[in-house]
Design an enzyme around this catalytic site. Structure first.
Site, PDB file in Angstrom:
ATOM      1  N   GLY A  96      36.065  35.964  52.875  1.00  0.00           N
ATOM      2  CA  GLY A  96      34.732  36.122  52.286  1.00  0.00           C
ATOM      3  C   GLY A  96      33.974  34.809  52.324  1.00  0.00           C
ATOM      4  O   GLY A  96      32.769  34.769  52.585  1.00  0.00           O
ATOM      5  N   ARG A 124      33.782  44.518  51.968  1.00  0.00           N
ATOM      6  CA  ARG A 124      33.322  43.736  50.806  1.00  0.00           C
ATOM      7  C   ARG A 124      31.794  43.552  50.816  1.00  0.00           C
ATOM      8  O   ARG A 124      31.180  43.546  51.879  1.00  0.00           O
ATOM      9  CB  ARG A 124      34.041  42.373  50.784  1.00  0.00           C
ATOM     10  CG  ARG A 124      35.537  42.553  50.540  1.00  0.00           C
ATOM     11  CD  ARG A 124      36.267  41.238  50.524  1.00  0.00           C
ATOM     12  NE  ARG A 124      35.847  40.387  49.421  1.00  0.00           N
ATOM     13  CZ  ARG A 124      36.239  39.136  49.274  1.00  0.00           C
ATOM     14  NH1 ARG A 124      37.047  38.585  50.164  1.00  0.00           N
ATOM     15  NH2 ARG A 124      35.824  38.424  48.256  1.00  0.00           N
ATOM     16  N   ASP A 317      40.387  33.449  40.785  1.00  0.00           N
ATOM     17  CA  ASP A 317      41.440  33.618  41.795  1.00  0.00           C
ATOM     18  C   ASP A 317      42.840  33.588  41.188  1.00  0.00           C
ATOM     19  O   ASP A 317      43.803  34.020  41.820  1.00  0.00           O
ATOM     20  CB  ASP A 317      41.339  32.521  42.861  1.00  0.00           C
ATOM     21  CG  ASP A 317      40.104  32.698  43.741  1.00  0.00           C
ATOM     22  OD1 ASP A 317      39.520  33.800  43.736  1.00  0.00           O
ATOM     23  OD2 ASP A 317      39.736  31.736  44.433  1.00  0.00           O
ATOM     24  N   LYS A 344      37.168  41.412  45.299  1.00  0.00           N
ATOM     25  CA  LYS A 344      37.875  40.330  45.998  1.00  0.00           C
ATOM     26  C   LYS A 344      38.587  40.927  47.217  1.00  0.00           C
ATOM     27  O   LYS A 344      38.229  41.996  47.673  1.00  0.00           O
ATOM     28  CB  LYS A 344      38.838  39.629  45.038  1.00  0.00           C
ATOM     29  CG  LYS A 344      38.124  38.849  43.942  1.00  0.00           C
ATOM     30  CD  LYS A 344      37.354  37.674  44.539  1.00  0.00           C
ATOM     31  CE  LYS A 344      36.560  36.924  43.515  1.00  0.00           C
ATOM     32  NZ  LYS A 344      35.668  35.927  44.112  1.00  0.00           N
TER      33      LYS A 344
HETATM   34  C1  S3P Z   1      35.215  30.634  46.877  1.00  0.00           C
HETATM   35  C2  S3P Z   1      34.546  31.128  45.798  1.00  0.00           C
HETATM   36  C3  S3P Z   1      35.063  32.226  44.961  1.00  0.00           C
HETATM   37  C4  S3P Z   1      36.553  32.429  45.137  1.00  0.00           C
HETATM   38  C5  S3P Z   1      36.957  32.419  46.576  1.00  0.00           C
HETATM   39  C6  S3P Z   1      36.568  31.109  47.248  1.00  0.00           C
HETATM   40  C7  S3P Z   1      34.592  29.557  47.664  1.00  0.00           C
HETATM   41  O1  S3P Z   1      34.396  33.419  45.297  1.00  0.00           O
HETATM   42  O2  S3P Z   1      36.956  33.632  44.536  1.00  0.00           O
HETATM   43  O3  S3P Z   1      38.365  32.594  46.706  1.00  0.00           O
HETATM   44  O4  S3P Z   1      35.289  28.895  48.463  1.00  0.00           O
HETATM   45  O5  S3P Z   1      33.376  29.356  47.516  1.00  0.00           O
HETATM   46  P1  S3P Z   1      32.947  33.791  44.700  1.00  0.00           P
HETATM   47  O6  S3P Z   1      32.102  32.646  44.956  1.00  0.00           O
HETATM   48  O7  S3P Z   1      32.483  34.984  45.423  1.00  0.00           O
HETATM   49  O8  S3P Z   1      33.182  34.070  43.259  1.00  0.00           O
END
Ligand code: S3P
Length: 428
Positions: A96, A124, A317, A344
């Site tokens: 993501g 997602r 996380d 997630k």
């Molecule tokens: C991340 C931000 C988080 C986290 C993901 C990594 C990042 O997600 O859950 O594992 O590297 O910016 P969200 O920003 O969507 O909450």
């Protein structure tokens, strides 16, 4: 994709171990690959995470014209004079972070780009970045009106913006920052709780000007010349290390020393919760480069239940791993305001609770979290990872108390390739 399983055996004696080879930070590694493209000189990155997610981000940097050299220790990324339109689709795999941050970066670059990923990533939500980026002039399309990948981005000139994000998400914030620095005028971004701030810290370290102003707003100034290159040693990922923190917290008489973590406050909240539950946790700061860094020592103690309802973005996380500690705590625990868990790598509320159910743990499910009754004696089960690395690793750690079979564990390769080896080392 390969299909793997893990069988974990109950530990028969406690461990007292120093671990200095936990996977490097995933968030920071992704950003190294992407941000190096904003310089006109070579960036050098030591301890880049060689996991599937971050190797996908590096490959995308290459497809955009960067030269990547890897001597097995240091990765050198030399950006092209001008980022070029790739001749093929850009595959973010399971990440993501890869997809959302690249969406922000590419929205400001002339050309046609298609971002795709594996079946989990393609399910997602992407509207959280597509909508605000479209509002500032980006042309983004995809399934469900741009909510689901594959996403097609036709990059070009972007307008500045003032955006108050409805969610506390570092991915959304970073996408908007990457767009904002490419516009001609100052932009403003606000989130209700500061989400992990690696993007701001790293880009500022490279010479950008992103600053916190009043009332939670961040001022994003355009970059007028290429940024300085990165010269960075990626710290250990506190989210990966946390599996071993939980292991030490739940195994009687166990102790673990986790070396060289980022101690960024937006990343170590779960350790504070473990401490609140009764585990003995010690923080030793050793360095400060872009971020505070150091070691964390976790020692077993009797655990109590806890309520987790604030600063959720700082431990989102780690909630699957925390659920294992909550299960054996002496009283019930509650997790609230954590609806983000549902989007997630899997729906982590369902995945955690279905798996706890198989282990004999009693709970109540809420839309935005759960209550775990506590006082459980975990029992051996066969756990489906749901294709989610953090579910697989959390229940592998639970197996240290009661034996556990985890199926479909290839996903662990996305973030923590040597997890199984380290788990084995607890036996010695
Ligand atoms: C991340 C931000 C988080 C986290 C993901 C990594 C990042 O997600 O859950 O594992 O590297 O910016 P969200 O920003 O969507 O909450």
């Amino acid at each position: 994709m390969e299909y793997k399983n893990i069988s974990v055996e109950k530990l028969v004696k406690p461990f007292n171990i120093v671990i200095d080879n936990i996977a490097s930070d995933k968030s920071i590694s992704h950003r190294c690959a992407m941000f190096s493209l904003l310089s006109n000189r070579s960036s050098t990155i030591k301890n880049y995470l060689r996991g599937e997610d971050t190797m996908d981000s590096l490959k995308i940097a290459q497809m955009l014209g960067a030269k990547v050299e890897d001597d097995g220790d240091i990765i050198t990324i030399t950006p092209p004079k001008k980022l070029s339109e790739p001749s093929d689709i850009l595959d973010c795999g399971n990440a993501g972070t890869g997809m959302r941050l690249y969406a922000g970066l590419l929205a400001g670059i002339e050309g046609s780009f298609v971002l795709t990923g594996d079946k989990y990533l393609r399910s997602r939500p992407m509207k959280r970045v597509a909508d605000p980026l479209r509002d500032i002039g980006a042309k983004i399309d995809g399934r469900e009106d741009g909510n689901k990948a594959p996403l097609h981005i036709r990059g070009g000139k972007l307008k500045s913006f003032k955006y108050h994000s409805p969610i506390d998400s570092a991915q959304v914030k970073s996408a908007l920052i990457l767009a904002g620095i490419q516009s001609d005028e100052v932009s403003y971004y606000k989130e209700n709780l500061l989400s992990r701030d690696h993007t701001e810290r790293m880009l500022n370290g490279m010479g950008a000007n992103i600053k916190n102003i009043e009332d939670g707003w961040i001022e994003i100034n355009p970059i007028t010349e290429p940024l300085k290159p990165l010269n960075i040693t990626v710290p250990t990922d506190p989210s990966s290390a946390f599996f071993f923190a939980v292991a030490a917290a739940i195994v009687p008489k166990a102790k673990v020393t986790l070396k060289n973590l980022t101690l960024n406050p937006t990343r170590i909240e779960a350790y504070k919760i473990l401490e609140k539950m009764g585990a003995k946790v010690t923080y030793i700061k050793t360095d400060d480069l872009y971020e505070p860094m150091g070691d964390i020592i976790v020692e077993h103690n009797e655990l109590n239940g806890v309520e987790v309802s604030t600063n959720i973005a700082w431990l989102i996380d780690e909630l699957p791993a925390l659920s294992i500690a909550m299960s054996i705590a002496s009283s019930s625990s509650i997790v609230k305001n954590a609806e983000e868990l549902r989007v997630k790598e899997s729906d982590r509320i369902s995945a955690v609770l279905n798996s706890l159910d198989l282990c004999g743990v009693k709970f109540t499910e809420y839309k935005d979290g759960y209550k775990i009754d506590g006082n459980s004696t975990l029992r051996k089960a066969t756990i489906d990872s749901h294709g989610d690395h953090r579910i697989a690793m959390s229940f592998a750690i639970a197996g240290l108390l009661c034996d556990m079979d985890i199926v479909d564990t290839q996903c662990i390769e996305t973030s923590f390739p040597n997890f199984e080896e380290l788990l084995e080392s607890l036996k010695n």
